[in-house]
Design a protein around this motif. Structure first.
Motif, PDB file in Angstrom:
ATOM      1  N   VAL A  10     -43.552  36.184 -37.153  1.00 36.82           N
ATOM      2  CA  VAL A  10     -43.624  37.493 -37.797  1.00 36.82           C
ATOM      3  C   VAL A  10     -45.075  37.850 -38.086  1.00 36.82           C
ATOM      4  CG1 VAL A  10     -42.982  38.795 -39.847  1.00 36.82           C
ATOM      5  CG2 VAL A  10     -41.311  37.318 -38.749  1.00 36.82           C
ATOM      6  N   PHE A  11     -45.832  36.840 -38.560  1.00 30.47           N
ATOM      7  CA  PHE A  11     -47.236  37.085 -38.875  1.00 30.47           C
ATOM      8  C   PHE A  11     -48.001  37.562 -37.643  1.00 30.47           C
ATOM      9  CE2 PHE A  11     -51.518  35.121 -38.861  1.00 30.47           C
ATOM     10  CZ  PHE A  11     -52.112  36.020 -39.741  1.00 30.47           C
TER      11      PHE A  11
ATOM     12  N   ARG B 145     -46.751  41.067 -36.472  1.00 31.66           N
ATOM     13  CA  ARG B 145     -47.180  42.153 -37.357  1.00 31.66           C
ATOM     14  C   ARG B 145     -48.688  42.387 -37.255  1.00 31.66           C
ATOM     15  NH1 ARG B 145     -42.948  44.618 -37.935  1.00 31.66           N
ATOM     16  NH2 ARG B 145     -41.352  44.021 -39.424  1.00 31.66           N
TER      17      ARG B 145
ATOM     18  N   VAL C 259     -35.828  36.236 -44.902  1.00 31.46           N
ATOM     19  CA  VAL C 259     -37.089  36.364 -44.169  1.00 31.46           C
ATOM     20  C   VAL C 259     -37.146  37.714 -43.462  1.00 31.46           C
ATOM     21  CG1 VAL C 259     -38.482  35.377 -42.310  1.00 31.46           C
ATOM     22  CG2 VAL C 259     -37.279  33.878 -43.860  1.00 31.46           C
ATOM     23  N   GLY C 260     -35.978  38.151 -42.944  1.00 31.48           N
ATOM     24  CA  GLY C 260     -35.916  39.459 -42.295  1.00 31.48           C
ATOM     25  C   GLY C 260     -36.329  40.567 -43.244  1.00 31.48           C
TER      26      GLY C 260
ATOM     27  N   ASN D  34     -38.117  45.728 -35.444  1.00 25.32           N
ATOM     28  CA  ASN D  34     -37.135  44.897 -36.140  1.00 25.32           C
ATOM     29  C   ASN D  34     -36.262  44.093 -35.193  1.00 25.32           C
ATOM     30  OD1 ASN D  34     -37.937  45.514 -38.661  1.00 25.32           O
ATOM     31  ND2 ASN D  34     -36.451  47.163 -38.975  1.00 25.32           N
TER      32      ASN D  34
ATOM     33  N   GLY E 221     -42.073  32.435 -39.788  1.00 26.83           N
ATOM     34  CA  GLY E 221     -43.256  32.984 -40.459  1.00 26.83           C
ATOM     35  C   GLY E 221     -44.407  33.211 -39.489  1.00 26.83           C
TER      36      GLY E 221
ATOM     37  N   GLY F 181     -44.353  45.265 -33.795  1.00 18.43           N
ATOM     38  CA  GLY F 181     -43.344  44.300 -34.194  1.00 18.43           C
ATOM     39  C   GLY F 181     -42.060  44.927 -34.682  1.00 18.43           C
TER      40      GLY F 181
ATOM     41  N   ILE G   4     -37.765  40.854 -34.500  1.00 24.39           N
ATOM     42  CA  ILE G   4     -37.596  39.933 -35.624  1.00 24.39           C
ATOM     43  C   ILE G   4     -36.217  39.274 -35.559  1.00 24.39           C
ATOM     44  CG2 ILE G   4     -37.681  39.718 -38.134  1.00 24.39           C
ATOM     45  CD1 ILE G   4     -40.296  40.720 -37.097  1.00 24.39           C
TER      46      ILE G   4
ATOM     47  N   ALA H 222     -39.894  40.553 -43.760  1.00 22.42           N
ATOM     48  CA  ALA H 222     -40.594  41.056 -42.585  1.00 22.42           C
ATOM     49  C   ALA H 222     -40.434  42.566 -42.434  1.00 22.42           C
ATOM     50  CB  ALA H 222     -40.078  40.348 -41.334  1.00 22.42           C
TER      51      ALA H 222
END
Lengths: 250, 221, 50
Positions: B36-37, B40, B115-116, B47, B33, B45, B50, B119
């Motif tokens: 990704v936060f 992003r 989660v992916g 893929n 988390g 960001g 990720i 995201a």
């Protein structure tokens, strides 16, 4: 086991190893030093500059042999691990403990000399390609062996643990080395091939091979010298060791 | 039947410890988390980043949970009894590892792609990520168990485990990530996927056989 | 002679790599003997009072 010559069988006994190996070490040191000096001076002064890299390529003669050597040392540790697991040979255990720190330092040397070479030729000290990454991982694996040896107090258990880690690590290194070559998208295609489309010219081969051979000889000498120290330390209570300490025996 | 009972016992112990058993999963979500936060917020960001983040966090999560794999059994003597039955030790250890994978590997295999998706990954790419995690997490459990077994009873896991295990995780990490990346790029990923399977079968067959003798040796000292 | 030292501006890289390699090799070669000598000395001292 009759095919093993007597002089070699003698070396499996700590006492005889300690006495006999001295002469070996002396010869390996002398031969290795002479060879390394000849190869290095040859490479530094008697070889024409390379077409694309100019004079920087002379680092090849000290970098490539060491970078090659460290992989051989790691694999040899794994072989010693197999020997230890199968035949419980004490010398194999001592070999692993003696070779790991030497391999670790030489790996650092290979990485740093590679960076020094990379700076003028690639324009960057570090490239994430198969060779650099596998050498870096090799450094971590060597470090792991040294640490594992230190943290396990029971010598039998430490030797077994070292053997297993070395064997798994060798498989690991082989997979990394051959896998990164196939990566299509993660890495730029063929980042920088050292000699691109030209093969190594014969004129450069002689000093390179002399240095490869002499680093092998030197490393063998270093490892044997380290083994001799470990043999002395681990047999502290033996009579022959006491005699040597008190100077009654050379 | 005996091993089924052992499997249930392992799961029961895990769930009895309540909230504590959730720590690795929470750690996984927290790290992914945060990554990704931040990605992003400040950059585009992509893929692929990720995918790498989720895979690497999977490795870290496994490190977190491996430490206790044999710890309790060693402390209460279960391990010492288990190694006495040397013919059954392999099956016992495999059962333990399957139980361990059920509580760490399966949740990550499910949560990773989820989660992916959150995201912003495409559903196809997320399911491929889930698939590689399904192949990868047992391999990770096996390799981790091997090194954990070497360190049983030394009273120092943690950072030592990290240094010894992470280099061994690199092949499965590279192949797992490259399958996902090639899939995202719509390139052929067959050979990489085969390598993932090769690592899975290799580690799940060879490592359990080695674990018995290693654990036995750990009880001698 | 100067050419050998400067090597067209690459001299600094080439020579530092060679010097580093030789230093590490010297260190690795001598350290086992230093340790062995220290070990011997330590045990001689241990034995003397007896």
């Amino acid at each position: 086991m009759n095919f093993i010559p007597t002089w070699l069988r003698r070396l499996a006994s700590p006492q005889h190893f300690f006495g006999d190996i001295k002469l070996w070490i002396a010869w390996l040191y002398v031969l290795g030093t002479i060879g390394f000096l000849v190869g290095s001076v040859w490479g530094l002064a008697f070889v024409p500059p390379e077409r694309y890299q100019g004079d920087s390529f002379r680092i090849l003669f000290v970098h490539a042999p060491i970078a090659h050597l460290v992989q051989v040392i790691y694999i040899s540790i794994a072989i010693a691990g197999v020997v230890h697991l199968v035949w419980k040979l004490k010398m194999a255990d001592i070999y692993m403990s003696a070779a790991a720190p030497i391999g670790c330092w030489l790996t650092v040397l290979a990485l740093v000399s590679g960076m020094i070479w990379g700076a003028p030729t690639w324009g960057t000290a570090w490239v994430w390609d198969a060779r650099t990454v596998s050498t870096l991982i090799l450094f971590f694996l060597f470090f792991g062996l040294i640490v594992l040896r230190r943290v396990i107090p029971n010598p039998t258990r430490a030797a077994a643990a070292l053997s297993i880690l070395a064997i798994v690590g060798t498989i690991n290194i082989f997979i990394i080395k051959f896998s990164v070559v196939w990566f299509k998208t993660l890495h730029q295609p063929a980042s920088i091939e050292l000699f691109g489309d030209i093969a190594i010219a014969p004129v450069f081969l002689a000093p390179l091979f002399i240095n490869i051979a002499s680093t092998y000889v030197l490393a063998a000498g270093f490892i044997l010298a380290n083994m001799r120290y470990l043999v002395a330390v681990r047999n502290v209570s033996m009579t022959w060791n006491q005699e040597w300490v008190q100077g009654r025996k050379q | 039947m005996r091993y089924w009972a052992l499997y249930r016992r392992e799961l029961l112990i895990e769930f009895r410890s309540g909230v504590e058993s959730l720590i690795p999963i929470i750690f996984f979500l927290l790290v992914v988390g945060t990554f990704v936060f931040t990605l992003r917020s400040f950059t585009a960001g992509d893929n692929r980043v990720i995918v790498s983040v989720i895979w690497i966090t999977t490795l870290f999560t496994s490190l977190l949970s491996l430490d206790k794999l044999f710890k309790r059994d060693h402390a209460d003597g279960t391990l010492a009894v288990a190694v006495l039955h040397s013919d059954a030790i392999t099956a016992t250890v495999v059962t333990k590892l399957v139980a361990h994978w059920s509580v760490t590997g399966i949740p990550i295999t499910v949560l990773g792609p989820a989660v992916g998706l959150l995201a912003g990954m495409h559903i196809d790419h997320a399911s491929m990520l889930g698939f590689t995690l399904l192949i990868g997490t047992p391999t990770i459990t096996m390799l981790g168990a091997l090194v954990t077994a070497l360190l049983v009873g030394l009273g120092r896991g943690g950072e030592l485990l990290t240094v010894l295990v992470l280099p061994l995780y690199i092949p499965i990490l590279l192949f797992g990530i490259s399958v996902c990346h090639l899939h995202i790029d719509s390139a052929s990923y067959t050979s990489e996927l085969f390598w993932c399977f090769a690592l899975l079968t290799g580690s799940t067959t060879a490592i359990p056989l080695a674990l018995g003798p290693i654990l036995k040796l750990s009880q001698d000292s | 002679m100067m050419e050998l030292l400067t090597m067209d501006g690459h001299g600094i890289y080439v020579w530092s790599a060679y010097i580093l390699t030789i230093t590490v090799l010297l260190g690795l070669g001598s350290y086992p003997f230093i340790r062995l000598a220290r070990f011997k000395q330590r045990h001689q001292e241990d034995n003397e009072p007896k």
